[in-house]
Design a protein around this motif. Structure first.
Motif, short mmCIF file in Angstrom:
data_model
loop_
_atom_site.label_atom_id
_atom_site.label_comp_id
_atom_site.label_asym_id
_atom_site.label_seq_id
_atom_site.Cartn_x
_atom_site.Cartn_y
_atom_site.Cartn_z
N PHE A 1 37.01 39.87 56.12
CA PHE A 1 36.94 39.85 54.71
C PHE A 1 35.90 38.76 54.15
N SER A 2 34.98 38.16 54.91
CA SER A 2 34.00 37.15 54.30
C SER A 2 33.04 37.67 53.69
N PHE A 3 33.02 38.93 53.41
CA PHE A 3 31.88 39.60 52.76
C PHE A 3 32.04 39.36 51.18
N ALA A 4 33.32 39.21 50.94
CA ALA A 4 34.03 39.26 49.59
C ALA A 4 33.90 37.80 49.06
N CYS A 5 33.62 36.85 50.02
CA CYS A 5 33.85 35.43 49.49
C CYS A 5 33.03 35.02 48.21
N GLY A 6 31.93 35.69 47.82
CA GLY A 6 31.05 35.51 46.65
C GLY A 6 30.74 36.74 45.72
N ILE A 7 31.79 37.68 45.95
CA ILE A 7 31.81 38.59 44.64
C ILE A 7 32.69 38.27 43.63
N PRO A 8 32.20 37.97 42.63
CA PRO A 8 33.15 37.48 41.03
C PRO A 8 34.10 38.62 40.92
N GLY A 9 34.94 39.08 41.45
CA GLY A 9 35.78 40.11 40.92
C GLY A 9 37.09 39.85 41.32
N THR A 10 38.03 41.18 41.09
CA THR A 10 39.48 41.01 41.75
C THR A 10 39.54 42.12 42.81
N ILE A 11 40.89 41.92 43.30
CA ILE A 11 41.23 43.03 44.48
C ILE A 11 41.14 44.43 43.82
N GLY A 12 41.86 44.45 42.57
CA GLY A 12 42.09 45.79 42.05
C GLY A 12 40.58 46.54 41.68
N GLY A 13 39.75 45.69 40.98
CA GLY A 13 38.38 46.37 40.49
C GLY A 13 37.84 46.39 41.67
N ALA A 14 37.91 45.82 42.91
CA ALA A 14 37.08 45.79 44.13
C ALA A 14 37.30 47.23 45.06
N VAL A 15 38.81 47.54 45.00
CA VAL A 15 39.40 48.75 45.43
C VAL A 15 38.88 49.91 44.60
N ASN A 16 39.01 49.78 43.48
CA ASN A 16 38.55 50.76 42.56
C ASN A 16 37.17 51.26 42.95
N MET A 17 36.24 50.30 43.10
CA MET A 17 34.79 51.14 43.11
C MET A 17 34.28 50.87 44.54
N ASN A 18 35.24 50.22 45.55
CA ASN A 18 34.72 50.33 46.94
C ASN A 18 33.72 49.22 46.88
N ALA A 19 33.85 48.05 46.33
CA ALA A 19 32.91 46.88 46.29
C ALA A 19 32.65 46.40 47.82
N GLU B 1 32.62 46.22 53.11
CA GLU B 1 33.12 46.73 51.91
C GLU B 1 34.41 46.90 51.92
N MET B 2 35.23 47.17 50.82
CA MET B 2 36.68 47.50 50.96
C MET B 2 37.08 48.44 52.00
N SER B 3 36.49 49.53 51.83
CA SER B 3 36.85 50.80 52.61
C SER B 3 37.18 50.35 54.46
N GLN B 4 36.39 49.22 54.69
CA GLN B 4 36.65 48.80 56.03
C GLN B 4 37.99 48.01 56.38
N VAL B 5 38.67 47.56 55.37
CA VAL B 5 39.73 46.67 55.32
C VAL B 5 40.98 47.21 54.85
N VAL B 6 40.91 48.10 53.67
CA VAL B 6 42.15 48.74 53.06
C VAL B 6 42.72 49.48 53.85
N ILE B 7 44.23 49.20 53.81
CA ILE B 7 45.07 50.05 54.32
C ILE B 7 46.17 50.93 53.42
N GLY B 8 46.09 50.60 52.48
CA GLY B 8 46.81 50.96 51.10
C GLY B 8 46.90 50.45 49.93
N VAL B 9 46.99 51.15 48.85
CA VAL B 9 47.28 50.83 47.48
C VAL B 9 48.51 51.33 46.59
N LYS B 10 48.90 50.54 45.77
CA LYS B 10 50.10 50.62 45.17
C LYS B 10 49.62 50.89 43.78
N VAL B 11 49.57 52.13 43.13
CA VAL B 11 48.97 52.39 41.81
C VAL B 11 49.99 52.90 40.96
#
Length: 306
Positions: free
Chosen positions: A124-142, A148-158
């Motif tokens: 998850f080191s790639f995300a250390c400098g991204i100035p956003g939130t978890i929700g926004g990152a999942v939404n757009m696959n930041a 990128e988020m697709s490599q680490v996400v296993i599920g989301v509650k929506v």
């Protein structure tokens, strides 16, 4: 304005404390671009229950709404946003169980990357400098620097457009380049579950330090911006196309193409407006198309009224 939303506001007061409901709030304080007019109402749910009940209330009242994290990939137009802005930054709890991190949608990406490092979890080191939130990152696959988020996400509650709450496993999210099923179906992320691998804490720390240095050297973090302005066209790099059109450091009124990275449009001073950013986006897009026959698409999300 108050009369238009009187019933909604009275109902929201039964769900949220008064300090978490703001009227006619300037969006400049809530976006990294520091631009945009006021929203009619801004609310700050601080728990899953408050978020779910607030959204159901807004839907019941047939009021338009926009969900906001840290506003890092967003340009709000100069006349602001009608309806309700649902600010998720107080919904930011993070828990960890072995190698699984569960983060609420308003959790800061950098904070989650530090929690991962402190627990010797890598990936998850790639995300250390991204100035956003978890929700926004999942939404757009930041993503950044090969991760990128697709490599680490296993599920989301929506929450869906009808106010229904459910869980989407990884295989149903359909990650793409800066897009997901979550974005396409306009779901609201409540919580994200992330699976990481165990690693060496010192090595993870060194990797994060290196990525932060690269970001500082290559991105104009000293100026307000919304991050990378344009998506990467297939077979090209947006920044290279823009540079080859002679736009490095190009000034348009109170905004400019960054000298450090041509893929970023930044503001030069506090007099900048969203309209000026949109004008510069059009200038850049038209020149790139004329020279290379490539149409750039904006990565930054543009909302609000002119």
């Amino acid at each position: 304005m108050y009369g238009d939303y009187k019933v909604l506001l009275e109902q929201l007061k039964f769900i949220l404390c008064s300090e978490n409901i703001k009227i006619d709030e300037s969006m400049k304080k809530y976006t990294t671009f520091k631009l945009g007019g006021a929203c009619d109402i801004m609310i700050f749910p601080s728990s899953e229950e408050e978020l779910i009940e607030s959204i159901k209330c807004i839907i019941k009242n047939k009021t338009p709404y926009f969900v906001l994290g840290r506003g890092s990939n967003l340009l709000v137009k100069d006349k602001g946003i009608r309806g309700v802005v649902v600010n998720l930054t107080k919904l930011n709890r993070v828990s960890i169980e072995k190698n699984i991190i569960r983060a609420e949608s308003g959790a800061n990406l950098s904070n989650v990357s530090i929690i991962a490092k402190d627990n010797s979890l890598c990936g998850f080191s790639f995300a250390c400098g991204i100035p956003g939130t978890i929700g926004g990152a999942v939404n757009m696959n930041a993503g950044a620097y090969g991760g990128e988020m697709s490599q680490v996400v296993i599920g989301v509650k929506v929450i869906d457009l009808n106010g229904e709450v459910f869980y989407i496993p990884r295989e149903e999210i359909e990650f793409g380049y800066r897009t997901t099923t979550v974005m396409e179906r306009k779901y609201i992320v409540i919580r994200c579950d992330i699976s990481l691998e165990y690693g060496n804490k010192e090595e993870i720390h060194d990797e994060m330090k290196d990525l932060m240095h690269k970001r500082k050297m290559k991105q104009p973090i000293e100026y307000p911006s919304a991050g990378s302005t344009f998506k990467r066209p297939e077979g090209y790099f947006a920044g290279k196309l823009i540079e080859d059109c002679g736009f490095r450091g190009y000034i348009h009124k109170n905004v400019m193409v960054s000298e450090k990275h041509c893929g970023f449009i930044v503001t030069r001073n506090e007099n900048a407006t969203a309209s000026e950013v949109l004008e510069l986006i059009d200038i850049v897009k038209n020149r790139v198309y004329d020279k290379f026959n490539v149409m750039l698409d904006t990565e930054v999300r543009i909302i609000g009224e002119d």
